[in-house]
Design a protein around this motif. Structure first.
Motif, PDB file in Angstrom:
ATOM      1  N   ALA A 176      78.395  18.813  40.852  1.00  0.00           N
ATOM      2  CA  ALA A 176      78.739  20.129  41.300  1.00  0.00           C
ATOM      3  C   ALA A 176      77.915  20.991  42.539  1.00  0.00           C
ATOM      4  CB  ALA A 176      78.268  21.133  39.835  1.00  0.00           C
ATOM      5  N   CYS A 177      76.602  20.266  42.513  1.00  0.00           N
ATOM      6  CA  CYS A 177      75.788  20.692  43.783  1.00  0.00           C
ATOM      7  C   CYS A 177      76.680  20.236  44.877  1.00  0.00           C
ATOM      8  CB  CYS A 177      74.479  20.249  43.850  1.00  0.00           C
ATOM      9  SG  CYS A 177      73.585  21.038  42.704  1.00  0.00           S
ATOM     10  N   ALA A 178      77.044  19.086  44.837  1.00  0.00           N
ATOM     11  CA  ALA A 178      77.782  18.331  46.159  1.00  0.00           C
ATOM     12  C   ALA A 178      79.043  19.325  46.624  1.00  0.00           C
ATOM     13  CB  ALA A 178      78.105  17.036  45.939  1.00  0.00           C
ATOM     14  N   ALA A 179      79.786  19.651  45.446  1.00  0.00           N
ATOM     15  CA  ALA A 179      80.997  20.415  45.561  1.00  0.00           C
ATOM     16  C   ALA A 179      80.806  21.736  46.017  1.00  0.00           C
ATOM     17  CB  ALA A 179      81.556  20.551  44.184  1.00  0.00           C
ATOM     18  N   ALA A 180      79.645  22.389  45.573  1.00  0.00           N
ATOM     19  CA  ALA A 180      79.484  23.594  46.118  1.00  0.00           C
ATOM     20  C   ALA A 180      78.945  23.577  47.639  1.00  0.00           C
ATOM     21  CB  ALA A 180      78.315  24.470  45.297  1.00  0.00           C
ATOM     22  N   VAL A 181      78.328  22.856  48.038  1.00  0.00           N
ATOM     23  CA  VAL A 181      77.896  22.628  49.447  1.00  0.00           C
ATOM     24  C   VAL A 181      79.070  22.192  50.134  1.00  0.00           C
ATOM     25  CG1 VAL A 181      76.376  21.194  51.002  1.00  0.00           C
ATOM     26  CG2 VAL A 181      75.486  21.956  48.819  1.00  0.00           C
ATOM     27  N   SER A 182      79.885  21.501  49.734  1.00  0.00           N
ATOM     28  CA  SER A 182      81.172  21.046  50.360  1.00  0.00           C
ATOM     29  C   SER A 182      82.049  22.210  50.644  1.00  0.00           C
ATOM     30  CB  SER A 182      82.029  19.884  49.677  1.00  0.00           C
ATOM     31  OG  SER A 182      81.127  18.802  49.644  1.00  0.00           O
ATOM     32  N   TYR A 183      82.119  23.108  49.477  1.00  0.00           N
ATOM     33  CA  TYR A 183      82.909  24.491  49.602  1.00  0.00           C
ATOM     34  C   TYR A 183      82.445  25.280  50.723  1.00  0.00           C
ATOM     35  CZ  TYR A 183      85.639  28.370  48.538  1.00  0.00           C
ATOM     36  OH  TYR A 183      86.170  29.550  48.447  1.00  0.00           O
ATOM     37  N   LEU A 236      84.115  26.646  53.928  1.00  0.00           N
ATOM     38  CA  LEU A 236      84.275  28.100  54.587  1.00  0.00           C
ATOM     39  C   LEU A 236      83.829  28.281  56.018  1.00  0.00           C
ATOM     40  CD1 LEU A 236      83.127  29.918  51.129  1.00  0.00           C
ATOM     41  CD2 LEU A 236      85.548  29.611  52.316  1.00  0.00           C
ATOM     42  N   ILE A 237      82.822  27.608  56.401  1.00  0.00           N
ATOM     43  CA  ILE A 237      82.208  27.760  57.775  1.00  0.00           C
ATOM     44  C   ILE A 237      82.984  27.269  58.724  1.00  0.00           C
ATOM     45  CG2 ILE A 237      80.157  27.133  59.269  1.00  0.00           C
ATOM     46  CD1 ILE A 237      78.455  27.450  56.956  1.00  0.00           C
ATOM     47  N   VAL A 238      83.603  26.144  58.616  1.00  0.00           N
ATOM     48  CA  VAL A 238      84.483  25.312  59.535  1.00  0.00           C
ATOM     49  C   VAL A 238      85.712  25.990  59.486  1.00  0.00           C
ATOM     50  CG1 VAL A 238      85.653  23.021  60.016  1.00  0.00           C
ATOM     51  CG2 VAL A 238      83.339  23.230  59.250  1.00  0.00           C
ATOM     52  N   ALA A 239      86.527  26.530  58.447  1.00  0.00           N
ATOM     53  CA  ALA A 239      87.782  27.145  58.397  1.00  0.00           C
ATOM     54  C   ALA A 239      87.769  28.327  59.357  1.00  0.00           C
ATOM     55  CB  ALA A 239      88.318  27.164  56.819  1.00  0.00           C
TER      56      ALA A 239
END
Length: 72
Positions: free
Chosen positions: A57-64, A68-71
């Protein structure tokens, strides 16, 4: 130059809440791995599974967040 204080406060509040939640989730994962070492039988497997779910869940939140930053 005009500063939108309401938007700044909103960003600060959301950032604070998400940061505390991620740190808490990671801490639960570390505690789960610690309990795995001292537990016996099925409890150890449950603690390990819970820890891995917390880390995922931590990895998913960081990936999201990175998405958001890259998009933009």
């Amino acid at each position: 130059m005009k500063i939108d204080w309401a938007a700044l406060g909103s960003v600060f509040g959301v950032s604070l809440i998400v940061t505390v939640a991620l740190v808490g989730l990671f801490t639960l994962g570390v505690v789960g791995l610690t309990k795995k070492e001292t537990a016996r039988g099925g409890t150890a497997a449950l603690a390990a599974t819970g820890a891995y779910v917390c880390f995922a869940a931590c990895a998913a939140a960081v990936s999201y967040g990175i998405y958001l930053i890259v998009a933009k």
